[in-house]
Design a protein around this motif. Structure first.
Motif, PDB file in Angstrom:
ATOM      1  N   THR A  42       1.083  -0.893   0.179  1.00  0.00           N
ATOM      2  CA  THR A  42      -0.057  -0.142  -0.400  1.00  0.00           C
ATOM      3  C   THR A  42       0.859   1.451  -0.129  1.00  0.00           C
ATOM      4  O   THR A  42       2.025   1.531   0.742  1.00  0.00           O
ATOM      5  N   TRP A  43       0.379   2.184  -1.248  1.00  0.00           N
ATOM      6  CA  TRP A  43       1.255   3.684  -1.244  1.00  0.00           C
ATOM      7  C   TRP A  43       0.752   4.692  -0.110  1.00  0.00           C
ATOM      8  O   TRP A  43      -0.531   4.732  -0.231  1.00  0.00           O
ATOM      9  N   SER A  44       1.161   5.249   0.860  1.00  0.00           N
ATOM     10  CA  SER A  44       1.056   5.700   1.738  1.00  0.00           C
ATOM     11  C   SER A  44       1.382   7.484   1.249  1.00  0.00           C
ATOM     12  O   SER A  44       2.236   7.295   0.925  1.00  0.00           O
TER      13      SER A  44
END
Length: 71
Positions: free
Chosen positions: A69-71
């Motif tokens: 997941t990219w934050s």
């Protein structure tokens, strides 16, 4: 020693390790990752490239999927 050998009959068995042959590639890996595997190598006595190969082979054998997941 013979002048000629019949290669076909010299060793009729097929190589059982053909499927396990390795392929040399070039890959970019972060320094921290290489250092991690080199540290494992020092403590286990197994070359770090072999450890990386074993880890990737285990991922492939168990069909592990990468969840990011990219934050």
């Amino acid at each position: 020693m013979r002048e000629e050998y019949d290669i076909k009959n010299l060793n009729p068995r097929r190589n059982p390790y053909v499927k396990k042959a390795k392929k040399q590639i070039t890959i970019n890996i972060d320094n921290d990752t290489v250092d991690y595997f080199k540290g494992l190598s020092e403590s286990s006595g197994i070359p770090y490239q072999t450890l990386i190969n074993l880890y990737l082979s285990d991922c492939a054998a168990h069909q592990k999927k990468l969840h990011m997941t990219w934050s």
